[in-house]
Motif scaffolding. Structure first.
Motif, PDB file in Angstrom:
ATOM      1  N   ALA A 126       0.826  -1.204   0.000  1.00 26.74           N
ATOM      2  CA  ALA A 126       0.000   0.000   0.000  1.00 26.74           C
ATOM      3  C   ALA A 126       0.862   1.257   0.000  1.00 26.74           C
ATOM      4  CB  ALA A 126      -0.923  -0.011   1.217  1.00 26.74           C
ATOM      5  N   SER A 127       1.939   1.241   0.760  1.00 25.08           N
ATOM      6  CA  SER A 127       2.827   2.407   0.813  1.00 25.08           C
ATOM      7  C   SER A 127       3.431   2.689  -0.556  1.00 25.08           C
ATOM      8  CB  SER A 127       3.942   2.167   1.837  1.00 25.08           C
ATOM      9  OG  SER A 127       3.414   2.011   3.137  1.00 25.08           O
ATOM     10  N   GLU A 128       3.780   1.624  -1.262  1.00 24.22           N
ATOM     11  CA  GLU A 128       4.334   1.786  -2.604  1.00 24.22           C
ATOM     12  C   GLU A 128       3.268   2.307  -3.581  1.00 24.22           C
ATOM     13  OE1 GLU A 128       5.858  -1.072  -6.284  1.00 24.22           O
ATOM     14  OE2 GLU A 128       5.691  -1.893  -4.255  1.00 24.22           O
ATOM     15  N   PHE A 129       2.050   1.746  -3.491  1.00 17.29           N
ATOM     16  CA  PHE A 129       0.983   2.108  -4.423  1.00 17.29           C
ATOM     17  C   PHE A 129       0.454   3.516  -4.164  1.00 17.29           C
ATOM     18  CE2 PHE A 129      -3.616   1.742  -5.658  1.00 17.29           C
ATOM     19  CZ  PHE A 129      -3.399   1.672  -7.029  1.00 17.29           C
ATOM     20  N   LEU A 130       0.290   3.873  -2.888  1.00 14.87           N
ATOM     21  CA  LEU A 130      -0.254   5.183  -2.523  1.00 14.87           C
ATOM     22  C   LEU A 130       0.831   6.261  -2.457  1.00 14.87           C
ATOM     23  CD1 LEU A 130      -2.661   4.010   0.326  1.00 14.87           C
ATOM     24  CD2 LEU A 130      -3.276   4.586  -2.037  1.00 14.87           C
ATOM     25  N   GLN A 131       2.087   5.824  -2.524  1.00 15.33           N
ATOM     26  CA  GLN A 131       3.245   6.720  -2.497  1.00 15.33           C
ATOM     27  C   GLN A 131       3.319   7.531  -1.212  1.00 15.33           C
ATOM     28  OE1 GLN A 131       3.176   9.004  -6.153  1.00 15.33           O
ATOM     29  NE2 GLN A 131       3.813   7.251  -7.379  1.00 15.33           N
ATOM     30  N   ARG A 132       2.973   6.866  -0.109  1.00 19.15           N
ATOM     31  CA  ARG A 132       3.171   7.439   1.217  1.00 19.15           C
ATOM     32  C   ARG A 132       3.157   6.305   2.243  1.00 19.15           C
ATOM     33  NH1 ARG A 132      -2.406   8.378   0.517  1.00 19.15           N
ATOM     34  NH2 ARG A 132      -3.689   7.727   2.300  1.00 19.15           N
ATOM     35  N   GLU A 133       3.771   6.534   3.369  1.00 14.96           N
ATOM     36  CA  GLU A 133       3.884   5.491   4.393  1.00 14.96           C
ATOM     37  C   GLU A 133       2.536   5.274   5.091  1.00 14.96           C
ATOM     38  OE1 GLU A 133       6.374   2.591   5.927  1.00 14.96           O
ATOM     39  OE2 GLU A 133       6.908   4.161   4.491  1.00 14.96           O
ATOM     40  N   VAL A 134       2.036   4.033   5.047  1.00 17.30           N
ATOM     41  CA  VAL A 134       0.779   3.704   5.725  1.00 17.30           C
ATOM     42  C   VAL A 134       0.916   2.343   6.396  1.00 17.30           C
ATOM     43  CG1 VAL A 134      -0.728   5.036   4.196  1.00 17.30           C
ATOM     44  CG2 VAL A 134      -0.200   2.656   3.646  1.00 17.30           C
ATOM     45  N   THR A 135       0.082   2.114   7.393  1.00 12.10           N
ATOM     46  CA  THR A 135      -0.024   0.808   8.032  1.00 12.10           C
ATOM     47  C   THR A 135      -1.400   0.234   7.704  1.00 12.10           C
ATOM     48  OG1 THR A 135      -0.942   1.687  10.093  1.00 12.10           O
ATOM     49  CG2 THR A 135       1.475   1.580   9.906  1.00 12.10           C
ATOM     50  N   VAL A 136      -1.590  -1.049   7.977  1.00 10.82           N
ATOM     51  CA  VAL A 136      -2.892  -1.649   7.714  1.00 10.82           C
ATOM     52  C   VAL A 136      -3.983  -1.028   8.591  1.00 10.82           C
ATOM     53  CG1 VAL A 136      -4.222  -3.804   7.805  1.00 10.82           C
ATOM     54  CG2 VAL A 136      -1.943  -3.786   6.796  1.00 10.82           C
ATOM     55  N   PRO A 137      -3.743  -0.780   9.900  1.00  3.84           N
ATOM     56  CA  PRO A 137      -4.763  -0.050  10.676  1.00  3.84           C
ATOM     57  C   PRO A 137      -5.100   1.317  10.092  1.00  3.84           C
ATOM     58  CG  PRO A 137      -3.235  -1.129  12.169  1.00  3.84           C
ATOM     59  CD  PRO A 137      -2.679  -1.298  10.781  1.00  3.84           C
ATOM     60  N   ASP A 138      -4.103   2.005   9.524  1.00  6.41           N
ATOM     61  CA  ASP A 138      -4.373   3.288   8.860  1.00  6.41           C
ATOM     62  C   ASP A 138      -5.362   3.107   7.707  1.00  6.41           C
ATOM     63  OD1 ASP A 138      -2.626   4.637  10.513  1.00  6.41           O
ATOM     64  OD2 ASP A 138      -0.921   4.426   9.151  1.00  6.41           O
ATOM     65  N   LEU A 139      -5.221   2.006   6.972  1.00  5.50           N
ATOM     66  CA  LEU A 139      -6.104   1.746   5.828  1.00  5.50           C
ATOM     67  C   LEU A 139      -7.519   1.398   6.275  1.00  5.50           C
ATOM     68  CD1 LEU A 139      -3.669  -0.471   3.717  1.00  5.50           C
ATOM     69  CD2 LEU A 139      -4.352   1.877   3.180  1.00  5.50           C
ATOM     70  N   LEU A 140      -7.629   0.675   7.399  1.00  5.69           N
ATOM     71  CA  LEU A 140      -8.931   0.221   7.869  1.00  5.69           C
ATOM     72  C   LEU A 140      -9.693   1.299   8.634  1.00  5.69           C
ATOM     73  CD1 LEU A 140      -8.002  -3.352   9.158  1.00  5.69           C
ATOM     74  CD2 LEU A 140      -8.832  -2.699   6.897  1.00  5.69           C
TER      75      LEU A 140
END
Length: 251
Positions: free
Chosen positions: A192-206
């Protein structure tokens, strides 16, 4: 989820299902438009992995042995799901179609965070349809309390009424979840970090989810806290059967 899609169609909504070419239960229907994408495994390979997961759930043995088996099986299952997600978000033609279609919302099972990644990428509200997420990520994402004092963990055979020693046992059984979470979900965070081009965690996505449709029921589960956007819909899993008409005995 099929019943929910049929109901949305009956209410006049246009439904588009995005699914891999190789899947367990998703089949074309008049209720929705189906968009598929290729994946690097066969139906036989997928069946082998899932059957192994089911068999592991019913195997007994000491706690440590079960944890090791679960860890090894989680790696196999996660690799399969990760390949599915990777091929979806790297499918430029399908992503372009999703961008141009201007959808209103994303309905997805967050156990596979790919739907959450797409919802974030497309800036769409998300509705989650699930029973539970490994490691209790639904509680972390929603900041919902999940107290060890009366919410029994998997494999403990405990109830919501525990002695002090049973609570200690409940806490110890919860520790392996931290390692399993890294194995299962960290690759999605990197993807996700690669695709969205920013650092994210799975809880951030949910966390941005609008509604969590939980296939749970307090009749079958011990009481536990819920957040306002968690809705229990356990009956959706029940088979539909016509009940015979009963008459009271007046004698």
């Amino acid at each position: 989820m099929r019943e929910l899609l049929d109901m949305l169609h009956q209410k006049g909504h246009e439904v588009v299902v995005v699914a891999p070419e190789v899947s367990l239960q998703i089949k074309p229907s008049k209720s929705f438009v189906m968009k598929t994408y290729p994946v690097p495994f066969t139906r036989e390979e997928m069946d082998k992995v899932f059957k192994g997961s089911v068999m592991d759930l019913f195997k007994g043995g000491p706690f440590l042995e079960r944890v090791i088996r679960q860890y090894q099986q989680a790696k196999k299952t996660s690799a399969l799901f990760l390949a599915t997600c990777t091929h979806l978000i790297h499918n430029k033609e399908l992503i372009r179609y999703l961008e141009e279609s201007k959808f209103d919302a994303v309905l997805t099972d967050p156990v596979l965070p790919c739907g959450a990644i797409l919802a974030e990428y497309l800036s769409l509200p998300s509705v989650y349809f699930l029973q539970q997420i490994p490691c209790g990520l639904e509680y972390q994402a929603t900041q919902c309390p999940n107290p060890l004092s009366y919410v029994p963990r998997v494999f403990t055979d405990l109830t919501d009424r525990m002695t002090f020693l049973q609570r200690v046992k409940n806490m110890l059984y919860d520790i392996p979840n931290f390692f399993l979470c890294d194995v299962v979900f960290q690759p999605y965070a990197e993807l996700a970090s690669e695709f969205l081009q920013r650092e994210v965690t799975v809880p951030d996505l949910l966390r941005p989810a609008s509604i969590w449709l939980m296939k749970l029921d307090f009749v079958l589960h011990f009481p536990k806290p819920l957040m306002p956007n968690m809705v229990l819909i356990s009956g959706v899993n029940c088979a539909y059967k016509k009940l015979s008409q009963c008459y009271p005995n007046a004698s």
